[in-house]
Design an enzyme around this catalytic site. Structure first.
Site, PDB file in Angstrom:
ATOM      1  CB  VAL A   1      -1.013  -0.226   1.467  1.00  0.00           C
ATOM      2  CG1 VAL A   1      -2.022  -1.099   1.137  1.00  0.00           C
ATOM      3  CG2 VAL A   1      -0.126   0.228   2.569  1.00  0.00           C
ATOM      4  CD  GLU A   2      -0.255   5.704   2.050  1.00  0.00           C
ATOM      5  OE1 GLU A   2       0.032   6.285   1.027  1.00  0.00           O
ATOM      6  OE2 GLU A   2      -0.768   6.118   3.222  1.00  0.00           O
ATOM      7  N   GLY A   3       1.860   3.124  -2.409  1.00  0.00           N
ATOM      8  CA  GLY A   3       3.118   3.029  -3.249  1.00  0.00           C
ATOM      9  C   GLY A   3       3.739   1.590  -3.103  1.00  0.00           C
TER      10      GLY A   3
END
Length: 826
Positions: free
Chosen positions: A500-502
């Site tokens: 997640v988050e990149g």
């Protein structure tokens, strides 16, 4: 021989001036001083004259602007414009919204380490510490991770109520709006402690305080939006989520297909100007329980109701859950770590312009807004979650490895297990320092785009490595799920932070070095701006200044890289104490290597560099580990340079510098232009790679720290939940360590006597009876051994269940015939 002396003097003068970054005029003065000395000492006059002429041929064109600009700068500016990497709008916004802190020093080749050491030690306020000691401690006590993950697949109602009542969702919201107004450091500490007991709870608390409506409203909301929504978010009356990711736009958020059309529509009984939204989002944390949805979409104005621009760009909006047309409530099930996460859908959902975050003034600026908030949020939630899990894993696994015995020996005494314990301890130390350093950067006012990517990637990666080693050490204790298992859910959840988050592959290959080399490099950004200046003369003047500053910078780093390589970075001034000074010298070397490789890569590859993801990833590793090791040394000094912590620092440091040299080696061996790679190898590794991974003796010392009470272990455990309560199996195991160690001499004495005896008792209680009768142990020592037996059994015991307890509740909602249960059908 006298012929060579002037040439040697020329090279030494140039190297000396380049190493110390002297001005060109100073170099000329030093060179001619050296040549005069050569003349007077009897060196070849002809050779001296030749070298003097060479010096003038170099110096005069460079020192005289009237010659330099038309002859050198203008052609080079034309060439630079051709090789300048094309920047997409996404990349340009990402660069423009970030800021540069100490990480910029790492690209200079000569970092000012004293600046790092002079940063104030990160500290909590009395109010923040009280929150950690009070509500956070209480939340951890009431958290039963087994019930959350297996029984409810959610937080139980009383936990939800406690989180809302105590304003856990309002940590970043200012006090004037009813929030807690905490620092980034406090935010980090809260998430870290909660994560040490439950990643589901830490995710639930973390998301509203990172990328979401609260942070976006605090930065960009209108006064009316702030006054209405922020108090409701702070006290939990509103539960927020933010819809960014969709099926066809994950990491490439600027390509989102979700759209909104400017039009008129009905809102609260009035006909108003607004936006009709169509969207399809997934992976949205807190969506199933959210009452307020933040949404990113691309805004269009085909009828020109707002102006002449038809494609307005990415815009952000607020949607109450009950908005007509919004579909929300179903859940994803992320790897048996069932935090609330699910899809959001909507077709032609109308909202007024007043529901756009920031109002009409902020339409089309959504990507700028997201980038700035994402950098801050990514600096806290995921690194802190990984840090909390790693620190808890280190201390509990150390205790387990001391208490658990095989072949009459604590399993932690076996060298294979020591290796794993050393990796656990070293990486927990590194992840903790990195997460705290990045939170401190936020508190200093930075928008740390590059450090946030470093912290997110490396903390989550180290967290996954730590939990993998933990599972190897504890064996069957880890793979049997249940209330007594302190590691299984962490192991299952580890890939979530990676994704997640990149995603981590993208973060390493594209973001860390790709952003860093432009944003943090002392010259590249200025050169790019000069090259794009529409005023030709102003652009030429600015480019001239930055270009030749850059050339001198590159020569200096080539000289510094070669000198550090020759000397092993053992010579030179450095800050720190007698222990860390050598570490700073090594980091000086790797900073010079990074700066040199960055310049060579930019010069040789130009715009193609952004597509060389393997090279970018390796140079990103170099940057990351320099930043990480600087964070570790900063933490060590902030804590008073405790001698007891030196094994942890040394293991983590040597592990990082070994990886730095591996990354540099791989980059050079695979450099696209092979002769350039060979030349750079000679400058960077004149004696070959010298850094090695941490050795066995150091690993033994780190493992020993984890397996016995000591001040270093206590500092490592600081900030995680180790209270030995019913819901915390890890805390209970950790609490047994001291008693187990006190009983070890008695145990050894008893077992030795038992081995050399001829008693026939087979069960433990009878053997103890015989031991007391024979005088091997006293009655008090018998009690001590019985207690050791009990706490050992509690440490190693795993759970078992009736079969029906492992079936999902929905199974029993099916008709008996559909369950595949012959007994039920009968």
């Amino acid at each position: 021989m006298s012929i060579l002396v002037p040439f040697l003097a020329f090279l030494l003068a140039g190297a000396f001036a380049a190493y110390h970054r002297m001005r060109l005029a100073t170099w000329v003065a030093i060179t001619f001083t050296a040549l005069v000395a050569c003349w007077l000492l009897g060196a070849s006059h002809a050779a001296t004259i030749v070298v003097g002429i060479i010096t003038l041929l170099i110096a005069v064109p460079l020192l005289v602007p009237a010659i330099r600009k038309p002859l050198l700068t203008a052609p080079l500016l034309t060439f630079f414009r051709k090789v300048l990497p094309p920047l997409s709008q996404t990349e340009r916004i990402a660069l423009e919204t970030g800021s540069v802190g100490f990480e910029g020093q790492l690209f200079t080749g000569d970092p000012d380490w004293q600046t790092l050491l002079n940063y104030p030690k990160p500290t909590l306020t009395a109010e923040e510490q009280a929150f950690l000691d009070g509500p956070v401690e209480e939340l951890c006590r009431m958290t039963n991770d087994w019930e959350i993950t297996h029984v409810y697949a959610d937080l139980p109602p009383h936990v939800w109520d406690f989180i809302k009542k105590n304003k856990f969702f309002g940590m970043i919201i200012a006090k004037e709006y009813g929030g807690l107004g905490f620092s980034a450091l406090a935010h980090h500490k809260v998430i870290q402690k909660i994560a040490s007991v439950s990643s589901v709870v830490s995710s639930t608390v973390g998301v509203p305080n990172s990328l979401g409506p609260g942070e976006l409203l605090a930065h960009y909301g209108t006064k009316e939006q702030k006054d209405y929504y922020l108090p409701r978010l702070a006290n939990g009356e509103e539960v927020p989520c933010f819809g960014l990711t969709g099926p066809f736009a994950g990491s490439d958020a600027t390509s989102i297909p979700d759209f909104g059309i400017v039009c008129k529509g009905e809102w609260n009984g009035a006909n108003v100007l607004g936006v009709k939204l169509t969207f399809d989002k997934r992976y949205i944390t807190l969506a199933p329980v959210a009452s307020l949805i933040g949404l990113a979409f691309r805004m269009y104005d085909p009828d020109g109701l707002l102006g002449e621009t038809r494609d307005i760009g990415i815009t952000l909006a607020l949607l109450p859950r009950d908005t007509e047309g919004v579909e929300i409530g179903r859940r994803h099930f992320p790897l048996n770590s069932p935090f609330q996460n699910g899809p959001i859908h909507g077709k032609e959902v109308f909202i007024p312009l007043s529901q756009l975050i920031g109002g009409v003034d902020m339409v089309g600026k959504g990507w700028n807004m997201l980038n700035e908030c994402l950098a801050v949020g990514r600096s806290i939630t995921l690194p802190s979650t990984a840090s909390g899990g790693a620190k808890a894993g280190a201390v509990v696994t150390g205790a387990y490895a001391r208490i658990r015995k095989q072949f009459g020996l604590s399993v932690g005494r076996f060298e294979g297990v020591e290796e794993a314990l050393a990796r656990i301890g070293g990486r927990a130390y590194a992840a903790s320092a990195l997460a705290q350093a990045t939170a401190a950067a936020v508190d200093r006012g930075d928008v740390p785009s590059v450090p946030s990517a470093i912290a997110k990637y490396h903390c989550t990666t180290m967290g996954r490595e730590v939990i993998s080693d933990v599972m190897d050490v504890i064996g069957g204790k880890g793979i049997i799920l249940g209330p007594r298992n302190f590691a299984g859910r962490g192991w299952q959840a580890a890939p979530i932070g990676i994704t997640v988050e990149g995603a981590n592959i993208m973060t390493r290959s594209l973001l860390i070095f790709g952003q860093g080399v432009i944003l943090c490099h002392p010259w590249v950004m200025q050169e790019m701006k000069a090259a794009q200046d529409p005023d030709h003369q102003a652009g030429l003047d600015a480019f001239d200044k930055n270009l030749f500053g850059h050339i001198g910078f590159a020569i200096s780093n080539a000289v510094r890289s070669f000198w550090f390589g020759l000397t092993g970075a053992r010579i030179g001034a450095a800050p720190g104490d007698d222990y860390t000074r050598r570490y700073f010298r090594k980091l000086d070397r790797y900073s010079a290597n990074l700066a040199l490789m960055s310049d060579v890569s930019l010069l040789m590859l130009g715009g193609k560099l952004k597509f060389k993801e393997s090279l970018s990833g390796r140079l990103g590793d170099v940057l990351s580990h320099i930043y990480m090791t600087s964070a570790m040394i900063k933490r060590y000094h902030d804590e008073g340079a405790p001698v007891a912590d030196q094994p942890l620092l040394a293991w983590a440091f040597h592990d990082s510098v070994h990886k730095i040299e591996l990354a540099l080696s791989s980059a050079l061996r695979n450099f696209p232009i092979r002769p350039v790679g060979w030349l750079m190898w000679a400058l960077i590794f004149p004696w070959g790679r010298r850094a090695v991974a941490p050795g066995d003796r150091l690993s033994h010392r780190v493992a020993a720290l984890l397996m016995a009470p000591n001040e270093a272990r206590e500092r490592l455990a600081s900030g995680v939940f180790m209270t030995p309560c019913e819901n915390n199996p890890g805390g209970r195991i950790n609490s047994y360590l001291a008693k187990a160690i006190l009983a070890e001499p008695v145990e050894r004495k008893f077992l030795k006597a038992l081995k050399n005896s001829d008693i026939e008792a087979l069960d433990f209680a009878s053997q103890l009876d015989e031991g007391v009768r024979e005088g091997w142990i006293t009655q008090e020592e018998r009690v001590q051994l019985e207690e050791l037996r009990e706490l050992t059994l509690e440490t190693i015991t795993v759970d078992d269940f009736d079969p029906h307890e492992l079936r999902a509740a929905s199974y029993y909602d099916l008709p008996a015939a559909q369950r595949g249960d012959s007994r039920a059908a009968a």
